[in-house]
Write a protein that holds these residues in place. Structure first.
Motif, PDB file in Angstrom:
ATOM      1  N   LEU A   1      15.101   5.069  -9.684  1.00 38.37           N
ATOM      2  CA  LEU A   1      15.716   4.873  -8.369  1.00 38.37           C
ATOM      3  C   LEU A   1      14.868   3.960  -7.492  1.00 38.37           C
ATOM      4  N   GLY A   2      13.555   4.161  -7.517  1.00 46.93           N
ATOM      5  CA  GLY A   2      12.678   3.343  -6.692  1.00 46.93           C
ATOM      6  C   GLY A   2      12.755   1.874  -7.054  1.00 46.93           C
TER       7      GLY A   2
ATOM      8  N   SER B   1       0.803  -1.223   0.000  1.00 49.31           N
ATOM      9  CA  SER B   1       0.000   0.000   0.000  1.00 49.31           C
ATOM     10  C   SER B   1       0.833   1.269   0.000  1.00 49.31           C
ATOM     11  N   ILE B   2       2.115   1.206   0.389  1.00 54.86           N
ATOM     12  CA  ILE B   2       2.943   2.410   0.384  1.00 54.86           C
ATOM     13  C   ILE B   2       3.103   2.953  -1.031  1.00 54.86           C
ATOM     14  N   PHE B   3       2.983   2.063  -2.002  1.00 53.38           N
ATOM     15  CA  PHE B   3       2.998   2.454  -3.408  1.00 53.38           C
ATOM     16  C   PHE B   3       1.857   3.434  -3.697  1.00 53.38           C
ATOM     17  N   ILE B   4       0.685   3.156  -3.139  1.00 50.99           N
ATOM     18  CA  ILE B   4      -0.477   3.998  -3.371  1.00 50.99           C
ATOM     19  C   ILE B   4      -0.306   5.348  -2.679  1.00 50.99           C
ATOM     20  N   ALA B   5       0.306   5.333  -1.479  1.00 48.31           N
ATOM     21  CA  ALA B   5       0.547   6.590  -0.780  1.00 48.31           C
ATOM     22  C   ALA B   5       1.457   7.499  -1.597  1.00 48.31           C
ATOM     23  N   GLY B   6       2.511   6.920  -2.196  1.00 46.13           N
ATOM     24  CA  GLY B   6       3.391   7.704  -3.055  1.00 46.13           C
ATOM     25  C   GLY B   6       2.663   8.255  -4.265  1.00 46.13           C
ATOM     26  N   ALA B   7       1.783   7.435  -4.843  1.00 42.30           N
ATOM     27  CA  ALA B   7       1.027   7.873  -6.012  1.00 42.30           C
ATOM     28  C   ALA B   7       0.097   9.033  -5.668  1.00 42.30           C
ATOM     29  N   PHE B   8      -0.478   9.009  -4.477  1.00 41.06           N
ATOM     30  CA  PHE B   8      -1.349  10.103  -4.044  1.00 41.06           C
ATOM     31  C   PHE B   8      -0.569  11.417  -3.997  1.00 41.06           C
ATOM     32  N   VAL B   9       0.620  11.385  -3.389  1.00 38.93           N
ATOM     33  CA  VAL B   9       1.457  12.587  -3.305  1.00 38.93           C
ATOM     34  C   VAL B   9       1.868  13.047  -4.702  1.00 38.93           C
ATOM     35  N   GLY B  10       2.247  12.105  -5.555  1.00 36.85           N
ATOM     36  CA  GLY B  10       2.665  12.457  -6.911  1.00 36.85           C
ATOM     37  C   GLY B  10       1.556  13.096  -7.715  1.00 36.85           C
ATOM     38  N   SER B  11       0.337  12.592  -7.574  1.00 38.45           N
ATOM     39  CA  SER B  11      -0.776  13.138  -8.359  1.00 38.45           C
ATOM     40  C   SER B  11      -1.085  14.575  -7.973  1.00 38.45           C
ATOM     41  N   ILE B  12      -0.944  14.899  -6.679  1.00 37.50           N
ATOM     42  CA  ILE B  12      -1.216  16.259  -6.219  1.00 37.50           C
ATOM     43  C   ILE B  12      -0.189  17.243  -6.783  1.00 37.50           C
TER      44      ILE B  12
ATOM     45  N   VAL C   1       8.648   4.726  -6.322  1.00 37.95           N
ATOM     46  CA  VAL C   1       7.973   4.258  -7.534  1.00 37.95           C
ATOM     47  C   VAL C   1       6.551   4.802  -7.586  1.00 37.95           C
ATOM     48  N   GLY C   2       5.842   4.734  -6.459  1.00 42.14           N
ATOM     49  CA  GLY C   2       4.484   5.270  -6.414  1.00 42.14           C
ATOM     50  C   GLY C   2       4.444   6.758  -6.700  1.00 42.14           C
ATOM     51  N   LEU C   3       5.430   7.481  -6.184  1.00 41.58           N
ATOM     52  CA  LEU C   3       5.511   8.920  -6.446  1.00 41.58           C
ATOM     53  C   LEU C   3       5.600   9.192  -7.946  1.00 41.58           C
TER      54      LEU C   3
ATOM     55  N   GLY D   1      11.823   2.332  -1.588  1.00 43.42           N
ATOM     56  CA  GLY D   1      11.785   2.061  -3.025  1.00 43.42           C
ATOM     57  C   GLY D   1      10.380   2.066  -3.577  1.00 43.42           C
ATOM     58  N   ARG D   2       9.464   1.408  -2.862  1.00 37.76           N
ATOM     59  CA  ARG D   2       8.077   1.356  -3.323  1.00 37.76           C
ATOM     60  C   ARG D   2       7.417   2.732  -3.288  1.00 37.76           C
TER      61      ARG D   2
END
Length: 547
Positions: free
Chosen positions: A166-167, A131-142, A187-189, A183-184
């Protein structure tokens, strides 16, 4: 935009058809110059009312001319007007290939990773790795919208490959839980930025006539990424260290994306906003045809003069009309997409396949992936022929019918074999109809409806809704055998245990019907219209007092 995508020699521009876009007369240009302010006036309302009927009349006349032109072209050979833009869109869609790959890459190896890194048997930590992948994606989308506004799509793509590469490498070399989590997250970011950026880039680079078909490459790329990760994950069953190789492989598309973007074009709309008119004209001439240059530049400049550049836009503008309406539509589409049950159906499909004797998880996942891919290909053919609204409505109605089949199969007193087969049919039909409309249209129509000034920020907001819903699933009750299914969404497993399969699937069908109604009343058709034409129409319709 799930699975709401894939995934050079210079291509000579193909003569394009005469566009259906309007060319404002000097009188209209003069009228628009009086409405620079965001505050609408009564004079602007009257001008918009007088402009739109004439615009529609001219557009109908040009549509007739285009029809004749298309008939003549059909006699001469295939329509290849999409080809000049295709390599650029294909490179951008490599981001969605990465998205799909990282969705599937943890599907099997998570057990081996947990054992090697020392957290085997701890479902909380295993779930956190996923799920940390999804947290990074949330920050990246914003953050993605502001980056694209200031740097342009090409440079943002290239910068974003840094956390992606790098991730993947940090994850592949991880010897502790902390290293894997970092790393995850990286990648999510990167994925969060790119899932917002790709639809924006495609919508601004693709010719109007082919914008829908080229936009479905997002969905196609995600499907191919998932299928690739499933194939590459087969050796993980015998080799407990194979997961490192899979994560090393995940870094390669990032290098391809960074290099490919060096040769890709920048959005002509962004080039016009920053004053690089000659570069914008060159891109339009190469991708859309020389005959489109003057008209396109004129439309770009009209919109910029009216609303200003996105270089100085603020998030608070999403609270103003018409931006607030589009932001609401974007968030609602992703909300409805999630609650229509796509993640739950994907999870439960593995159990359904087991009931009919398909115990090989990889084979079941592959069948689902191929069905999804087939639907995405159909969407690429239908998007510019049938239109976004029609595909979205038809998709959700098909999903509702599919849920009805599954409910009947699980609740009616039917023969066991027939019941299982009916469940399989309903599940695959659901996935297919989702891939035709609800998946690809959701990510495509939002940038089309957004204004030039707030497109990046509206997309960032919409995708933050998309990412926040699955992430909420981490707070649901976790079990070891379910840890790889954090992406199934909000509390699906608990709902099934509490109410049973049939009521939950009936609820998914009800949300699908609600989504079809939402698309009917709130989604404006964007097929065959330039982004500038759509924006001016929405601005006129949202002006206070306009009827």
């Amino acid at each position: 935009m799930r699975v709401a995508t894939v995934l050079h020699h210079p291509v000579r521009p193909v003569p394009s058809y005469r566009s259906t876009l309007f060319t404002p007369s000097p009188a209209k240009m003069k009228t628009l110059r009086f409405s620079f302010s965001h505050r609408s006036t009564k004079f602007k309302v009257l001008a918009a009312k007088k402009q739109l009927p004439e615009l529609r009349s001219r557009k109908q006349k040009q549509d007739g001319e285009n029809l004749l032109s298309r008939d003549q072209k059909a006699e001469e050979g295939f329509d290849l007007g999409w080809l000049p833009a295709f390599p650029h869109v294909l490179i951008a869609s490599m981001s969605n290939f990465l998205f799909g790959y990282h969705i599937g890459v943890m599907n099997g190896p998570i057990v081996s990773i947990a054992k090697e890194l020392g957290f085997e048997g701890n479902p909380i930590l295993e779930g956190l790795v996923v799920s940390i992948f999804i947290a990074g994606a949330f920050v990246g989308s914003i953050s993605s919208g502001s980056l694209a506004d200031k740097l342009g799509c090409r440079r943002t793509f290239q910068i974003d490959t840094i956390p992606l590469i790098l991730g993947a490498i940090i994850s592949a070399q991880a010897h502790s839980l902390d290293e894997m989590l970092w790393g995850r997250f990286l990648v999510g970011l990167g994925i969060g930025v790119n899932t917002v950026l790709v639809p924006i880039y495609i919508s601004e680079v693709a010719p109007t006539k082919y914008r829908g078909s080229l936009g479905t490459l997002c969905q196609v790329g995600t499907c191919l990424g998932i299928i690739t990760s499933l194939f590459l994950g087969i050796p993980a069953e015998d080799d407990p260290h194979w997961w490192r190789t899979m994560l090393y492989i995940a870094s390669l598309p990032g290098f391809i994306l960074a290099l490919g973007m060096q040769f890709a074009v920048e959005s002509p709309r962004w080039l016009c906003k920053v004053g690089m008119l000659n570069d914008a004209k060159a891109v339009i001439g190469n991708l859309w045809g020389e005959s489109e240059i003057n008209k396109a530049i004129e439309e770009f400049q009209l919109v910029i003069k009216k609303d200003g550049s996105d270089l100085d836009s603020q998030w608070s503008e999403l609270l103003e009309e018409p931006h607030s309406r589009v932001a609401f539509i974007g968030g609602a589409l992703f909300l409805l997409q999630q609650f229509a049950g796509i993640n739950g159906v994907l999870y439960f499909s593995s159990l359904t396949f087991q009931d009919v004797g398909i115990t090989d998880g990889a084979l079941a996942s592959l069948l689902v992936g191929v069905t999804n891919f087939a639907g995405a290909l159909c969407a690429s053919y239908l998007m510019d022929k049938e239109g976004r609204q029609k595909l979205l409505i038809g998709s959700y109605l098909g999903m509702a019918i599919s849920m009805l089949l599954v409910v009947g199969a699980t609740s009616l007193p039917l023969d066991e074999d027939f019941s299982h087969n009916l469940s399989i049919l309903g599940t695959l039909f659901y996935i297919f109809t989702f891939a035709i409309g609800a998946g690809p249209v959701t990510g495509l129509v939002i940038p089309e409806l957004s204004s030039n000034r707030t497109r990046g920020k509206i997309m960032g907001f919409s995708f933050s809704v998309h990412w926040s819903l699955p992430f909420a699933g981490k707070f649901s009750r976790i079990r070891k055998e379910k840890v790889c299914n954090f992406l199934v969404g909000l509390f699906f497993l608990d709902l099934v245990e509490t109410f049973g399969v049939a009521p939950v699937y009936a609820g998914f069908g009800g949300v699908s019907l609600l989504s079809a109604l939402f698309a009917y009343y709130f989604i404006e058709e964007t097929k065959g219209r330039s982004l500038e034409e759509i924006e001016m129409s929405l601005n006129a319709n949202s002006t206070p007092g306009n009827k």
